[in-house]
Design an enzyme around this catalytic site. Structure first.
Site, short mmCIF file in Angstrom:
data_model
loop_
_atom_site.label_atom_id
_atom_site.label_comp_id
_atom_site.label_asym_id
_atom_site.label_seq_id
_atom_site.Cartn_x
_atom_site.Cartn_y
_atom_site.Cartn_z
N ASN A 574 0.83 -1.20 0.00
CA ASN A 574 0.00 0.00 0.00
C ASN A 574 0.87 1.25 0.00
O ASN A 574 2.07 1.19 -0.23
CB ASN A 574 -0.93 -0.02 1.22
CG ASN A 574 -0.15 0.09 2.51
OD1 ASN A 574 0.88 -0.58 2.67
ND2 ASN A 574 -0.61 0.91 3.44
N CYS A 576 1.99 2.98 2.43
CA CYS A 576 3.03 3.05 3.47
C CYS A 576 3.75 1.72 3.67
O CYS A 576 4.43 1.53 4.68
CB CYS A 576 2.42 3.53 4.78
SG CYS A 576 1.61 5.14 4.64
N GLU A 578 3.00 -1.35 4.54
CA GLU A 578 2.77 -2.33 5.60
C GLU A 578 1.68 -3.35 5.26
O GLU A 578 1.53 -4.35 5.96
CB GLU A 578 2.44 -1.64 6.93
CG GLU A 578 1.01 -1.15 7.09
CD GLU A 578 0.78 0.22 6.50
OE1 GLU A 578 -0.20 0.88 6.89
OE2 GLU A 578 1.58 0.65 5.64
#
Length: 941
Positions: A574, A576, A578
């Site tokens: 995604n 970020c 994670e």
């Protein structure tokens, strides 16, 4: 300073444009326009007193005088960007500091003596200025009148804000705040003026941040209670009884204004109102409460009418809508939120309990290789971003530059022109002004456009083939990394020629990839490019150093350890890095995030409180699971995916604070062990909670055939990766402390409610809200100025202050040393070596400790973690070693390559006439920037 400056020797004083925006508060509380030329006169006079009348003719002196004037103006504009009033003595303090910074010590001394002489004259009465009682302007019924300042209220306000806080000086705040008030000041400007006074003290005593927050609460209470027709003013003590009235008034007003879900009125509001704990308002720090005030609290126009405990209860109610005993669950959810034991992600905080409850944090999509599909994907981006979702797009299926287009018998322009549109869409759809729209494009390393993709964020070259506002990431197969180690060749293809590579992983990918390479040798494939794997790897690292992008993430680790590999393929992470969930044309992966505040689950002795942690985790997983059914879905593919697989992402924050509390250095074997131990406990309790929810509510639809169904837990799935990659390319620890056999048995009997349960997000904003270190981050600096959408905030490490106080070395000199050395304690002789190790900052840690700790956490995670890497004085060798180590130790993803930010602690002092006392030896060196970005991602949390 005895020499007087006469009219024929002084520069003329003229009206300055800044006088329209800024004024000077004199010592009698009167105001006058701000005139920088008066500063120029005073500083020139100081030079004349030191160097004689001829000094004013020196070009050097004229230049130095101008530098002082410019420096003072810059400080005032930074502190008061919208204009305002500044006290005459604050201006004089800044003149003094500027002279010292310029090395004009003799002139500064003359200026100090001049100030001292006139202070003595005022004290002796020989230079008396008539004092005028302070009048305050109040508005009543559309008209204004002036009344004397209510000193009793003023002093009570400050004393309440300072109550039960050690190290703060209410009399000093009162004295300095009164200096900053002027005749006719508006009543609503008094509290902000006191806040500004207390803010200036944060660098010396962290408790002043709490003072500022409590003062802001006074302003917020007046705003909200007046709007709700409950009271015009209330103290913190008054709220113990008022909160029970505020909650129903807020709910009914919010529904009336069509801001809140009408179903909230069906709760037993009296019972919930009585559950609100007013004293929890007092635990905020200033940055946290200001962030909530600016961006999270429900408002009508510009009026915030949601108070902190009502805010937490509104979220709790919004997440308990479908529970059988809604009130009991709402109170349970409220408890973990309001005590800062756990915090939901930003979209949940924004939208829970509202009429459009988009509560999910992250969306992952895969873009098809046709024009209709491409623009449909961009439309989906816009709709998802509108409601505060962070986006990850997989572009690996879209054909490369030069590939044949059958429909037009032409050639493709590749992915770059489309990424320009994605970039501009993210800028245009900015989540209603609450925060910037954000998207990350992922591309597999074998894609023929990868070399252009590398340069998307460059500031040079053809701007039509650049995307300056979006994020980019590599989706790297293991085979590429193996060829880097072996210094072998690598072949780039267009996905239109090799479409199945997109869905293959591990040995299956290798077999098919090598078959395609043989087809290039036989002439069956003509659109390809052969490159050195090691040279491409070096370009990837070089561009990461230069622009901060593309990030490096690992395809096979994400897929081979995925519990859902039976139901699809993970094509990207995604925004970020994670989240690792399957995507397809029919399913947009969705993840719902929240984070445990780890430091809240340590005892006073620094030991992990496992019972409290288990309780918090179980409540958190239930809240996250509820999000899936309550959530508003902007596109149907997201609903399909979320309802079928029910993934959630429970993470943690406050890891660095927990290390401080436990007395452990981040850069140590004990720190790595602590990461391992705490993550194992969270993982155990989270999987247990999801399984128990399955017993209560049923397992998720696609559970049969999953790794869970096969009895393979995250710690067991490392064997899958090792089998495909080869033991020589995986060096991940697999030891466990807990007995996992009973949990495997429980899952085999009950199943799992959620396909995925854990992911560690950046938590940039929610960590600010509750006042802890973000996510798994090490301390950035021990003293610095943080800038975000709510303004600039001095941030000082309270754990360091506490430790230095215990050593008896916390004083003004230490504060100024920290400023001088850019928040580092390493060159300050008075700091003991043990504390230097414990309070080493992010760029003072070897990156190997970050990677080692992340590897220990990764073994317990069914998804991934947002891992920023800090490398001081980065060069090619350091980057190469660090990122190879990340792959070898089994990490699934990495995030930003962090650089030292441009903002620093303002080297000023609050006390009048005092100058910075700094230690000799010079400031700590500032590392070369590795990234031009601010890596505080707020899109996920």
């Amino acid at each position: 300073m005895s020499t007087q400056l006469h009219a024929d020797t002084a520069p003329p004083v003229t009206t300055h444009p800044l006088a329209e925006r800024y004024s000077v508060i004199k010592r009698n509380n009167e105001q006058s326009p701000f005139e920088p030329d008066k500063i120029r006169v005073a500083v020139t006079q100081a030079f004349i007193a030191t160097e004689g009348e001829h000094g004013q003719q020196s070009n050097r002196i004229r230049e130095q005088v101008q530098r002082v004037v410019d420096a003072v103006i810059a400080v005032i504009q930074r502190r008061l960007p919208s204009g305002g009033a500044v006290h005459i003595e604050d201006i004089q303090d800044q003149v003094e500091l500027s002279l010292m910074r310029l090395g004009e010590h003799a002139v500064a001394r003359a200026y100090v003596l001049y100030r001292a002489e006139h202070a003595q004259q005022r004290a002796a009465g020989s230079e008396q200025t008539p004092f005028t009682p302070l009048l305050v302007t109040v508005s009543e019924g559309g008209s204004e009148r002036q009344v004397p300042l209510d000193l009793s209220w003023f002093r009570g306000l400050i004393r309440e804000a300072c109550a039960n806080l050690a190290g703060v000086d209410p009399e000093g705040i009162e004295r300095e705040a009164l200096k900053n008030l002027y005749q006719g000041v508006q009543q609503q400007d008094i509290v902000p003026a006191v806040i500004m006074t207390a803010r200036a003290c944060v660098e010396k005593e962290p408790a002043y941040s709490t003072v500022c927050a409590r003062l802001l609460l006074e302003q917020l209470r007046a705003e909200a209670l007046t709007f709700l027709d409950i009271a015009e003013r209330a103290s913190a003590g008054d709220m113990r009884s008022l909160y029970a009235r505020v909650l129903p008034a807020f709910i009914h007003k919010g529904i009336e204004l069509e801001l809140l879900d009408e179903r909230l009125a069906d709760f037993d509001l009296k019972r919930l109102g009585q559950a609100l704990q007013a004293e929890r308002d007092l635990q905020f720090q200033f940055l946290g409460l200001q962030t909530l005030y600016d961006r999270y609290f429900i408002h009508a126009g510009q009026v915030r009418f949601e108070l902190p405990q009502v805010f937490f209860m509104r979220i709790a109610m919004g997440l308990a809508l479908n529970e059988d005993d809604r009130e009991a669950r709402a109170i349970e959810f409220y408890e973990v939120l309001s005590k800062f034991d756990y915090m939901a992600s930003t979209p949940t905080l924004f939208n829970a309990g509202t009429r459009r409850p988009q509560l999910s944090s992250c969306y992952l999509t895969t873009v098809p290789d046709d024009l209709d599909g491409i623009y449909s994907a961009i439309r989906d981006n816009a709709l998802l971003s509108k409601w505060a979702g962070g986006l990850g797009n997989d572009w690996s299926r879209v054909r490369a530059l030069g590939a044949h287009i059958k429909g037009t018998n032409g050639q493709s322009q590749g992915i770059v022109p489309f990424l320009k549109v994605v970039n501009d869409t993210a800028v245009a759809v900015n989540q209603g002004g609450k925060r910037k729209g954000a998207v990350c494009a992922y591309l597999e390393t074998w894609h023929l456009d990868v070399e252009e993709f590398l340069e998307l964020r460059k500031n040079t070259g053809d701007d039509r083939r650049r995307a300056h506002d979006m994020n980019t990431a590599h989706w790297v197969p293991d085979l590429f990394m193996q060829r880097v180690f072996e210094d072998a060749d690598w072949t780039l293809f267009s996905p239109s020629d090799v479409p199945d590579l997109h869905d293959l992983t591990g040995s299956a990918f290798q077999a098919r990839y090598e078959a395609y390479e043989r087809m290039t040798e036989s002439g069956e494939l003509t659109l390809f490019k052969r490159v050195s794997a090691k040279q491409l790897w070096r370009r990837m690292l070089s561009m990461l150093f230069e622009t901060g992008h593309p990030w490096i993430t690992f395809k096979d680790a994400c897929n081979l350890r995925s519990p859902q590999q039976h139901a699809g393929v993970v094509h990207s992470s995604n925004l970020c890095t994670e989240i690792t969930l399957n995507t397809s044309d029919d399913e947009i992966a969705v993840c719902n995030l929240g984070s445990v505040n780890l430091v809240q689950h340590l005892t006073a002795q620094g030991q992990l409180d496992t019972e409290k942690l288990r309780t918090t985790v179980r409540t958190a997983v239930r809240m996250l699971d509820n999000v899936i059914d309550i959530n508003y879905y902007a596109v149907p593919q997201a609903r399909n995916s979320n309802q079928r697989h029910r993934p959630v992402g429970l993470g943690l924050m406050g890891f660095q604070d927990a290390l401080y509390k436990a007395g452990i250095s981040y850069a140590s074997e004990a720190g790595v062990d602590f990461a391992d131990q705490t993550m194992e406990q969270i993982s155990y309790f989270a999987l247990e909670a999801s399984s128990d929810l399955a017993a209560e509510r049923g397992h998720y639809q696609s559970y049969p055939g999953s790794l869970w169904d096969q009895g393979i837990l995250p710690i067991d799935s490392i064997r899958n990766l090792a089998a495909e990659r080869g033991a020589q390319y995986l060096q991940q620890d697999t030891q466990a402390r807990l007995d996992w056999a009973p949990l495997r048995d429980r899952i085999s009997r009950q199943g799992m409610r959620n396909s995925n349960v854990m992911a560690i997000a950046p938590t940039a904003t929610i960590a600010n809200i509750i006042g802890v270190s973000a996510s798994i981050e090490p301390t950035y600096q021990n003293l610095y100025v943080k800038s975000n959408l709510s303004g600039e905030f001095t941030v000082i490490n309270p754990w360091l202050v506490q430790a230095l106080k215990a050593e008896g070395v916390w004083d003004d000199v230490m504060v100024n040393d920290l400023k001088y050395f850019n928040g580092s304690v390493q060159q300050i002789d008075r700091v003991p070596d043990a504390l230097k190790a414990r309070f080493a900052t992010s760029f003072e840690l070897s990156p190997k400790w970050l990677v080692e700790s992340a590897s220990r956490r990764q073994k317990w995670l069914d998804q991934a973690q947002s891992l920023n890497l800090y490398i001081a004085e980065a060069d090619g060798n350091k980057l190469d070693v660090t990122y190879r180590m990340a792959w070898l130790l089994g990490l699934k993803t990495t995030y930003y390559l962090r650089a030292l930010g441009a903002s620093g602690a303002e080297k000023s002092t609050v006390a009048q006439g005092e100058l910075n006392a700094v230690q000799s030896g010079g400031p700590a060196p500032v590392p070369q920037a590795c990234s031009i970005d601010d890596p505080d991602c707020e899109a996920c949390q």
